[in-house]
Design an enzyme around this catalytic site. Structure first.
Site, PDB file in Angstrom:
ATOM      1  N   CYS A  17      53.307  63.722  53.380  1.00  0.00           N
ATOM      2  CA  CYS A  17      53.208  63.519  51.928  1.00  0.00           C
ATOM      3  C   CYS A  17      54.541  63.029  51.362  1.00  0.00           C
ATOM      4  O   CYS A  17      55.599  63.563  51.678  1.00  0.00           O
ATOM      5  CB  CYS A  17      52.811  64.835  51.259  1.00  0.00           C
ATOM      6  SG  CYS A  17      52.599  64.661  49.472  1.00  0.00           S
TER       7      CYS A  17
ATOM      8  N   CYS B   1      57.997  68.593  47.271  1.00  0.00           N
ATOM      9  CA  CYS B   1      57.794  70.003  46.874  1.00  0.00           C
ATOM     10  C   CYS B   1      58.501  70.908  47.898  1.00  0.00           C
ATOM     11  O   CYS B   1      58.151  70.898  49.091  1.00  0.00           O
ATOM     12  CB  CYS B   1      56.304  70.323  46.813  1.00  0.00           C
ATOM     13  SG  CYS B   1      55.365  69.112  45.847  1.00  0.00           S
TER      14      CYS B   1
ATOM     15  N   CYS C 232      56.690  73.192  50.655  1.00  0.00           N
ATOM     16  CA  CYS C 232      55.466  72.718  51.322  1.00  0.00           C
ATOM     17  C   CYS C 232      55.712  72.170  52.721  1.00  0.00           C
ATOM     18  O   CYS C 232      56.587  71.322  52.942  1.00  0.00           O
ATOM     19  CB  CYS C 232      54.801  71.643  50.462  1.00  0.00           C
ATOM     20  SG  CYS C 232      53.233  71.080  51.161  1.00  0.00           S
TER      21      CYS C 232
ATOM     22  N   CYS D 227      36.845  73.702  48.957  1.00  0.00           N
ATOM     23  CA  CYS D 227      37.928  72.918  48.360  1.00  0.00           C
ATOM     24  C   CYS D 227      38.535  71.975  49.393  1.00  0.00           C
ATOM     25  O   CYS D 227      39.025  72.418  50.436  1.00  0.00           O
ATOM     26  CB  CYS D 227      38.993  73.858  47.810  1.00  0.00           C
ATOM     27  SG  CYS D 227      40.366  72.959  47.062  1.00  0.00           S
TER      28      CYS D 227
ATOM     29  N   CYS E 266      35.338  71.561  45.080  1.00  0.00           N
ATOM     30  CA  CYS E 266      36.668  71.476  44.490  1.00  0.00           C
ATOM     31  C   CYS E 266      37.467  70.482  45.330  1.00  0.00           C
ATOM     32  O   CYS E 266      37.252  70.379  46.542  1.00  0.00           O
ATOM     33  CB  CYS E 266      37.342  72.851  44.508  1.00  0.00           C
ATOM     34  SG  CYS E 266      39.029  72.842  43.861  1.00  0.00           S
TER      35      CYS E 266
ATOM     36  N   CYS F  61      41.230  73.965  38.002  1.00  0.00           N
ATOM     37  CA  CYS F  61      41.800  75.066  38.785  1.00  0.00           C
ATOM     38  C   CYS F  61      43.307  74.826  38.783  1.00  0.00           C
ATOM     39  O   CYS F  61      43.767  73.817  39.330  1.00  0.00           O
ATOM     40  CB  CYS F  61      41.234  75.028  40.201  1.00  0.00           C
ATOM     41  SG  CYS F  61      42.027  76.187  41.332  1.00  0.00           S
TER      42      CYS F  61
ATOM     43  N   ARG G  37      42.559  83.866  41.033  1.00  0.00           N
ATOM     44  CA  ARG G  37      42.434  83.931  42.495  1.00  0.00           C
ATOM     45  C   ARG G  37      43.721  84.440  43.138  1.00  0.00           C
ATOM     46  O   ARG G  37      44.800  83.892  42.900  1.00  0.00           O
ATOM     47  CB  ARG G  37      42.082  82.559  43.080  1.00  0.00           C
ATOM     48  CG  ARG G  37      41.906  82.618  44.618  1.00  0.00           C
ATOM     49  CD  ARG G  37      41.422  81.298  45.226  1.00  0.00           C
ATOM     50  NE  ARG G  37      40.256  80.829  44.537  1.00  0.00           N
ATOM     51  CZ  ARG G  37      40.195  79.664  43.897  1.00  0.00           C
ATOM     52  NH1 ARG G  37      41.222  78.847  43.890  1.00  0.00           N
ATOM     53  NH2 ARG G  37      39.108  79.303  43.273  1.00  0.00           N
TER      54      ARG G  37
HETATM   55  N1  SAM Z   1      48.917  67.543  47.455  1.00  0.00           N
HETATM   56  C1  SAM Z   1      48.150  68.105  46.413  1.00  0.00           C
HETATM   57  C2  SAM Z   1      48.998  68.615  45.285  1.00  0.00           C
HETATM   58  O1  SAM Z   1      50.099  69.131  45.524  1.00  0.00           O
HETATM   59  O2  SAM Z   1      48.560  68.534  44.146  1.00  0.00           O
HETATM   60  C3  SAM Z   1      47.193  69.176  46.861  1.00  0.00           C
HETATM   61  C4  SAM Z   1      47.533  70.187  47.919  1.00  0.00           C
HETATM   62  S1  SAM Z   1      48.886  71.276  47.582  1.00  0.00           S
HETATM   63  C5  SAM Z   1      49.114  71.979  49.158  1.00  0.00           C
HETATM   64  C6  SAM Z   1      48.186  72.525  46.557  1.00  0.00           C
HETATM   65  C7  SAM Z   1      49.042  73.696  46.139  1.00  0.00           C
HETATM   66  O3  SAM Z   1      49.209  74.606  47.212  1.00  0.00           O
HETATM   67  C8  SAM Z   1      50.470  73.437  45.680  1.00  0.00           C
HETATM   68  O4  SAM Z   1      50.531  72.951  44.374  1.00  0.00           O
HETATM   69  C9  SAM Z   1      51.083  74.810  45.781  1.00  0.00           C
HETATM   70  O5  SAM Z   1      50.901  75.540  44.578  1.00  0.00           O
HETATM   71  C10 SAM Z   1      50.285  75.466  46.915  1.00  0.00           C
HETATM   72  N2  SAM Z   1      51.109  75.639  48.117  1.00  0.00           N
HETATM   73  C11 SAM Z   1      51.548  74.671  48.950  1.00  0.00           C
HETATM   74  N3  SAM Z   1      52.290  75.182  49.959  1.00  0.00           N
HETATM   75  C12 SAM Z   1      52.331  76.521  49.773  1.00  0.00           C
HETATM   76  C13 SAM Z   1      52.937  77.603  50.471  1.00  0.00           C
HETATM   77  N4  SAM Z   1      53.671  77.411  51.554  1.00  0.00           N
HETATM   78  N5  SAM Z   1      52.746  78.849  49.994  1.00  0.00           N
HETATM   79  C14 SAM Z   1      52.005  79.057  48.891  1.00  0.00           C
HETATM   80  N6  SAM Z   1      51.413  78.077  48.178  1.00  0.00           N
HETATM   81  C15 SAM Z   1      51.575  76.820  48.607  1.00  0.00           C
HETATM   82  C1  DTB Z   2      46.154  76.687  45.728  1.00  0.00           C
HETATM   83  O1  DTB Z   2      46.620  77.089  44.644  1.00  0.00           O
HETATM   84  N1  DTB Z   2      46.388  77.263  46.901  1.00  0.00           N
HETATM   85  C2  DTB Z   2      45.759  76.524  47.980  1.00  0.00           C
HETATM   86  C3  DTB Z   2      44.928  75.468  47.202  1.00  0.00           C
HETATM   87  N2  DTB Z   2      45.364  75.634  45.859  1.00  0.00           N
HETATM   88  C4  DTB Z   2      44.927  74.073  47.640  1.00  0.00           C
HETATM   89  C5  DTB Z   2      46.720  76.007  48.968  1.00  0.00           C
HETATM   90  C6  DTB Z   2      47.539  77.107  49.616  1.00  0.00           C
HETATM   91  C7  DTB Z   2      48.367  76.447  50.641  1.00  0.00           C
HETATM   92  C8  DTB Z   2      49.189  77.412  51.412  1.00  0.00           C
HETATM   93  C9  DTB Z   2      50.122  76.712  52.303  1.00  0.00           C
HETATM   94  C10 DTB Z   2      49.517  76.050  53.502  1.00  0.00           C
HETATM   95  O2  DTB Z   2      48.563  76.585  54.116  1.00  0.00           O
HETATM   96  O3  DTB Z   2      50.030  74.990  53.898  1.00  0.00           O
HETATM   97 FE1  SF4 Z   3      52.469  66.900  48.950  1.00  0.00          FE
HETATM   98 FE2  SF4 Z   3      52.662  69.474  49.593  1.00  0.00          FE
HETATM   99 FE3  SF4 Z   3      53.616  68.646  47.265  1.00  0.00          FE
HETATM  100 FE4  SF4 Z   3      50.936  68.693  47.679  1.00  0.00          FE
HETATM  101  S1  SF4 Z   3      52.317  70.447  47.605  1.00  0.00           S
HETATM  102  S2  SF4 Z   3      52.160  67.049  46.747  1.00  0.00           S
HETATM  103  S3  SF4 Z   3      50.870  68.190  49.869  1.00  0.00           S
HETATM  104  S4  SF4 Z   3      54.372  68.032  49.308  1.00  0.00           S
END
Ligand code: SAM
Ligand code: DTB
Ligand code: SF4
Length: 340
Positions: free
Chosen positions: A68, A72, A75, A112, A143, A203, A276
Site C-alpha cells: 500500500c 500509516c 500498518c 467485510c 462491507c 463504519c 465493535r
Molecule cells: N486500506 C484501507 C484504509 O486504510 O482505509 C482499508 C484497510 S485498513 C487495514 C483498515 C483499518 O484497520 C485502519 O484504518 C486501522 O484503523 C485498522 N488497522 C490497521 N492495522 C492495524 C493494526 N495493526 N492494529 C489495529 N488496527 C489496525
Molecule cells: C477496522 O476498524 N478493523 C479491521 C477493519 N476495520 C478493516 C482491520 C483490523 C486490522 C488489524 C491489523 C491486521 O490484521 O493487519
Molecule cells: Fe494502506 Fe494500511 Fe493505511 Fe489501509 S491502513 S491505507 S492498508 S497502509
C-alpha cells in the site's frame, strides 16, 4: 463540570437522543465518572437502544494485501515498512465468494472485504462491485474498506449491493499527523461524506494503544459523535503488534479499565451505533471482554486472522459468549461450541 449536568438524558426517550454537539468538558466528565456510575449510564443507554444480550459477528477478508502506498505508521501492509507481509494482487472472484460462504457457515452475519489501496482504480472497482453483489446474494451483510472513494465510486458500490463502507479516522485530529502523512484527516472526512451521500451506512472508528493520550481517544470519539450523522458501526481497535512499523517506537498497551471507560463513553455519545470491539482482542482476557460488552460493545470480528494479524479462535469466542449467555449468529453456526 458536575456530572449531572451532562445532558445525555434529555428528550422523549432519555437515553436515545442523538447529539452532535459534544464538548470536551462533557466528554471528559463522562469518562472520569466513578466506574460504577459510568457503567450504569452506559448500560442504561445500551438497553434503551439494543438487546443487551446480543452481539453481532463480522468476518474480514483481505482481498488485496500489502504494497500500500500510504504510510500509516501502525500498518503491516504499508509499502513504506518491511513488516514481512507479501504483497498480493486482487483475489480471484470465486475465491472471495467461497470464503464468504465459509464465513457465513462459521457464524458471520457481515462480510467485510478489505483492500490495501490508497483508493480503488476503476477496473478494480468493477471487480469489487461484482464481489459485493455475489456476497450479498449469499444473504450476508456486505462491507468494504478500499481507501478513499470518489462520490461516483461510492454510488457504484451502493448500486452493487454494498451495505457498509469502513473508513476509519484512526485517532484524534491532534495525534493524526504523528501517525499518517500521506493523506489528511479531511481526506477521510470527505470519503465518509461521499459514502453517506451515496446511501451507504458508515463504519468508522480508530485505534488505541499507539502512544496517544486519553485526551486523543476522547478527541476521536468527539470527532465521530459530532459528524453530521453518527457512524452506524464504530470499530474500536487496540493496536495489534506489527514488526518494523514506526508505531513500535511509541506504542503502549492501554490500561484495560481505560479501554472499558472508552467503550462506555462511545456507547453514551453514540447511543444507536453498534460499537465493535475490533482488533486487539487477542491480548484481552475473557473478563476484560465481558466488561467491554457490559459497557456497550455489541460486535466482534470472528475468524482466526483479521487481515494480517491474529484474532482469537472462533471456538474461544463461542465459548466466551456462551458462558456470558450472550447470543450471536455463532449460535446458529455449523461449528459446535465446546461444552464448559
Ligand atoms: N486500506 C484501507 C484504509 O486504510 O482505509 C482499508 C484497510 S485498513 C487495514 C483498515 C483499518 O484497520 C485502519 O484504518 C486501522 O484503523 C485498522 N488497522 C490497521 N492495522 C492495524 C493494526 N495493526 N492494529 C489495529 N488496527 C489496525
Ligand atoms: C477496522 O476498524 N478493523 C479491521 C477493519 N476495520 C478493516 C482491520 C483490523 C486490522 C488489524 C491489523 C491486521 O490484521 O493487519
Ligand atoms: Fe494502506 Fe494500511 Fe493505511 Fe489501509 S491502513 S491505507 S492498508 S497502509
Amino acid at each position: 463540570m458536575d456530572a449531572a449536568a451532562v445532558s445525555f438524558d434529555s428528550g422523549d426517550n432519555p437515553s436515545s437522543r442523538l447529539r452532535h454537539d459534544w464538548t470536551r468538558s462533557e466528554t471528559e466528565t463522562l469518562y472520569n465518572l466513578p466506574f460504577p456510575d459510568l457503567i450504569f449510564r452506559a448500560q442504561t443507554v445500551h438497553r434503551c437502544n439494543f438487546d443487551p444480550n446480543q452481539v453481532e459477528t463480522a468476518s474480514l477478508l483481505s482481498i488485496k494485501t500489502g504494497g500500500c502506498p500510504e504510510d500509516c505508521g501502525y500498518c503491516a501492509q504499508s509499502a513504506h515498512y518491511d513488516a514481512g507481509v507479501k504483497a498480493t494482487k486482487l483475489m480471484d472472484h470465486e475465491a472471495v465468494i467461497e470464503t464468504a460462504r465459509r464465513a457465513k457457515d462459521a457464524g458471520a452475519s457481515r462480510f467485510c472485504m478489505a483492500a490495501a489501496w490508497r483508493n480503488p482504480k476503476e477496473r478494480d472497482l468493477d471487480r469489487v462491485c461484482d464481489m459485493v453483489s455475489a456476497v450479498k446474494e449469499l444473504g450476508l451483510e456486505t462491507c468494504a474498506t478500499l481507501g478513499m472513494l470518489t462520490p461516483d465510486q461510492a454510488r457504484r458500490l451502493h448500486a452493487a449491493g454494498l451495505d457498509f463502507y469502513n473508513h476509519n479516522v484512526d485517532t484524534s485530529p491532534e495525534f493524526y499527523g504523528k501517525i499518517i502523512t500521506t493523506r489528511t484527516m479531511q481526506d477521510r472526512i470527505d470519503t465518509l461524506a461521499h459514502a453517506r451521500e451515496a446511501g451507504l451506512k458508515v463504519c468508522c472508528g480508530g485505534i488505541i494503544g499507539m502512544g496517544e493520550q486519553v485526551g486523543d481517544r476522547l478527541g476521536m470519539l468527539m470527532l465521530l459523535a459530532n459528524l453530521p450523522a453518527h457512524p452506524e458501526s464504530v470499530p474500536i481497535n487496540m493496536w495489534n503488534e506489527v514488526k518494523a512499523v514506526p508505531v513500535n517506537d511509541t506504542a503502549a498497551r492501554p490500561d484495560p479499565i481505560a479501554l472499558v471507560r472508552m467503550i462506555a463513553v462511545a456507547r453514551i455519545m453514540m447511543p444507536k451505533s453498534v460499537v465493535r470491539l475490533s482488533a486487539g482482542r487477542q491480548y484481552m482476557t475473557d473478563e476484560l471482554q465481558a466488561l467491554c460488552f457490559l459497557a456497550g460493545a455489541n460486535s466482534i470480528f470472528i475468524g482466526d486472522v483479521l487481515l494480517t494479524t491474529k484474532n482469537p479462535q472462533t471456538a474461544r469466542d463461542a465459548a466466551l459468549l456462551d458462558r456470558l449467555g450472550i447470543r450471536s449468529p455463532l449460535d446458529d453456526a455449523k461449528a459446535a461450541v465446546p461444552p464448559h
